[in-house]
Design an enzyme around this catalytic site. Structure first.
Site, short mmCIF file in Angstrom:
data_model
loop_
_atom_site.label_atom_id
_atom_site.label_comp_id
_atom_site.label_asym_id
_atom_site.label_seq_id
_atom_site.Cartn_x
_atom_site.Cartn_y
_atom_site.Cartn_z
N PHE A 150 11.87 3.35 -21.47
CA PHE A 150 11.38 2.54 -20.35
C PHE A 150 11.88 3.01 -18.99
O PHE A 150 11.32 2.67 -17.96
CB PHE A 150 11.79 1.06 -20.55
CG PHE A 150 13.21 0.77 -20.15
CD1 PHE A 150 13.53 0.50 -18.82
CD2 PHE A 150 14.25 0.80 -21.08
CE1 PHE A 150 14.85 0.27 -18.43
CE2 PHE A 150 15.57 0.57 -20.70
CZ PHE A 150 15.86 0.31 -19.38
N LYS A 174 2.89 8.09 -26.77
CA LYS A 174 3.09 6.65 -26.97
C LYS A 174 3.89 6.17 -25.77
O LYS A 174 5.07 6.46 -25.63
CB LYS A 174 3.86 6.34 -28.25
CG LYS A 174 3.89 4.82 -28.48
CD LYS A 174 4.96 4.35 -29.42
CE LYS A 174 6.23 3.95 -28.77
NZ LYS A 174 6.17 2.82 -27.81
N GLU A 177 6.44 0.40 -24.19
CA GLU A 177 5.79 -0.92 -24.17
C GLU A 177 6.35 -1.84 -23.08
O GLU A 177 5.69 -2.80 -22.69
CB GLU A 177 5.87 -1.59 -25.55
CG GLU A 177 7.26 -1.91 -26.07
CD GLU A 177 7.93 -0.74 -26.80
OE1 GLU A 177 7.74 0.41 -26.39
OE2 GLU A 177 8.67 -0.99 -27.77
N SER A 228 17.19 5.47 -27.16
CA SER A 228 18.57 5.16 -27.54
C SER A 228 19.02 5.99 -28.74
O SER A 228 18.20 6.45 -29.55
CB SER A 228 18.68 3.67 -27.85
OG SER A 228 17.77 3.36 -28.89
N THR A 250 18.89 11.38 -26.36
CA THR A 250 19.30 9.99 -26.61
C THR A 250 20.33 9.48 -25.60
O THR A 250 20.36 9.95 -24.48
CB THR A 250 19.77 9.89 -28.07
OG1 THR A 250 20.73 10.92 -28.31
CG2 THR A 250 18.62 10.08 -29.05
N CYS A 283 20.00 7.84 -17.99
CA CYS A 283 20.85 8.52 -18.99
C CYS A 283 21.82 9.46 -18.30
O CYS A 283 22.73 9.97 -18.94
CB CYS A 283 19.99 9.27 -20.00
SG CYS A 283 19.19 10.70 -19.27
N GLU A 383 27.40 2.92 -24.50
CA GLU A 383 26.42 3.00 -23.41
C GLU A 383 26.05 1.58 -23.00
O GLU A 383 25.58 0.79 -23.82
CB GLU A 383 25.16 3.74 -23.90
CG GLU A 383 24.12 3.81 -22.81
CD GLU A 383 22.86 4.57 -23.22
OE1 GLU A 383 22.29 4.24 -24.27
OE2 GLU A 383 22.45 5.48 -22.47
#
Ligand code: NAD
Length: 485
Positions: A150, A174, A177, A228, A250, A283, A383
């Protein structure tokens, strides 16, 4: 009426038949701005079928013709970047200047992929033996899919998509969402202005079930994932188990090390941007700031002084430095992390829960939050992914390097110093994928790989640059002999 988002499959917009939908909210207002369908497995399969069908001809057209649409896309994105950035601020919360910056980075990715003609060339060696030559032919593989996070809804999918299509693969995104509107807008641009054959690039909306279906689908050749660590680790093993190409970028827990020789006033705005830009949902964000030796008391004081200056507001408001976090759930999680930090003995030097943003009292705002904390506390070791920073002191650079290397993540770390020897020692010593010297956000340019080590990366070839070209193309080796006349 709420706008219901669509899938872009085989060169056309399709309404998902799924009853399952998720509301997309403006996090500064807690207001629903769209509805995103969580597409069904059958819809994922139709999308893969369209991409598979397109691969046949796309992989065979002249390479220059495959690059042409990317140039068009660069121009289209430049023309529309303000419009797309406004939508990005609305669905994500980041301040408009950061949204524009993200669009500029997105454009640089597409520009970088225009160099694929050069980076995707084969090799040739004459006379490996008498009358025998050997060469490699680089070949596209098929359909690739990207599963996106996101926090950079515009840029992250374009770490992959332009190289995939330049190499001759076909591509499925994809979208995330939580923030799916930005890619809807970019795909509107593709649909209206970019001359790409149907099915070369496709967009499917949905949640984890769509991701899961893509991973197990037999016609998907490879997966790139950004998100993640627990999810990435799982996806890596599931995809690899099926013999697919896979890379997963990640989670992170990044250290900024401040040496005693530093003039704090000259570096503090850079440190603030690292820690609180994008509301810490990056990140590459600085999460732990270590003062080495006698600088610590001054570092703590200057850090708090600058953190107090950060203007927290709705992202389109003039002067806003930091917007809300992405969702109510994220805000609640962060508040509970603060509580746990206190219970575990952290000293709260600045409490962002006290923030009030005039005119946006329903927004998911958390102001800059600063702990004096230690290893062994959750806020220090995990994190956190929000505007919460831990400060700590160490005696020596060696101690800082050791602490960084003991951390399970290896995404980014920076040193602030004017001493070349210290910077070199730091770079050499840390097991970290992206290293900064006097820079707190180490975001590699499109023509370098995006680093990541330990629990921040699963795979071997990284995103961007030559690595991603090698990820998307296979190499066929040919050894040939012609008889002498
Ligand atoms: P997330 O892991 O919750 O979700 C990422 C994506 O994975 C979403 O599209 C989600 O729908 C999908 N997904 C979730 N579970 C899945 C499953 N079981 N199978 C298939 N797909 C699944 O991550 P997020 O909260 O959206 O993003 C934030 C995370 O991303 C942070 O940890 C951040 O550090 C990381 N991140 C890393 C980088 C990097 O380059 N290392 C860059 C950006 C973000």
């Amino acid at each position: 009426m709420k706008k219901r988002l669509k899938n872009y499959v085989g060169g056309e917009w399709r309404n998902s038949g799924s009853e399952d939908v998720r509301e997309v909210k403006n996090p500064a207002k807690d207001e629903v701005i769209a509805e995103v369908p969580l597409s069904s497995s059958e819809e994922v399969d139709e999308c893969v079928e369209a991409a598979k069908e397109a691969f046949e001809s796309w992989s065979n057209i002249p390479v220059t013709e495959r690059i042409e649409p990317l140039f068009e896309l660069v121009h289209g994105l430049k023309d529309q970047k303000e419009r797309i950035a406004r939508g990005l601020t609305e669905e994500h919360g980041k301040v408009y200047g950061s949204a524009l910056g993200e669009l500029e980075r997105t454009i640089q990715m597409v520009e970088g992929a225009c160099a694929t003609l050069e980076s995707n060339k084969g090799d040739f060696t004459e006379n490996v033996s008498a009358n025998i030559d050997e060469y490699t032919v680089r070949r596209p593989l098929g359909v690739f899919a990207t599963i996106a996070p996101f926090n950079f809804p515009a840029m992250v999918p374009w770490w992959y998509a332009p190289w995939a299509v330049a190499v001759g693969d076909t591509f499925i995104l994809k979208a995330n969402e939580q923030c799916p509107i930005t890619q809807q807008r970019i795909f509107e641009l593709i649909d209206e202005k970019i001359d790409l054959p149907d099915g070369v690039i496709n967009l499917i909306n949905g949640g984890k079930e769509v991701g899961e279906r893509l991973i197990i689908h037999p016609d998907i050749e490879g997966i790139t994932f950004v998100g993640s660590t627990p999810v990435g680790k799982e996806i890596y093993s599931q995809a690899a188990d099926r013999g697919k190409r896979v890379q997963c970028q990640t989670g992170a827990n990044n250290f900024l090390v401040v040496m005693p020789d530093v003039d704090l006033d000259s570096v503090m705005s850079n440190i603030m941007n690292s820690c609180f830009g994008n509301a810490g949902q990056r990140c590459l964000a600085g999460s732990i700031v270590l003062g080495v030796g006698e600088i610590y008391p001054e570092l703590e004081e200057t850090f708090i002084d600058h953190a107090r200056e950060i203007e927290v507001d709705q992202g389109m408001e003039e002067g806003a430095d930091m917007g809300p976090v992405v969702s109510k759930e994220a805000l609640e999680r962060l508040e509970s992390d603060i509580e746990q930090g206190l219970q575990e003995g952290g000293e709260l030097l600045m409490d962002g829960r006290e923030i009030e943003v005039e005119g946006y009292d329903q927004g998911y705002f958390l102001g800059p939050t600063v702990f004096k904390a230690k290893k062994g506390m959750k806020i220090f070791d995990e994190e956190i992914f929000g505007p919460i920073v831990c400060l700590d002191s160490v005696e020596t650079l060696d101690e800082a390097v050791e602490m960084i290397n003991e951390d399970k993540y290896g995404n980014a770390a920076s040193i602030y110093t004017e001493k070349g020897g210290a910077a070199r020692e730091f770079r050499n010593g840390v097991k970290i994928g992206n290293v900064g010297v006097n820079l707190g956000v180490v975001a590699p340019m499109s023509y370098y790989p995006f680093g990541g080590m330990k629990d921040s990366f699963f795979g071997d070839l990284h995103g961007q640059g030559k690595d991603i070209v090698n990820f998307f193309a296979d190499r066929q080796v040919v050894i040939r002999r012609w008889m002498k006349k």
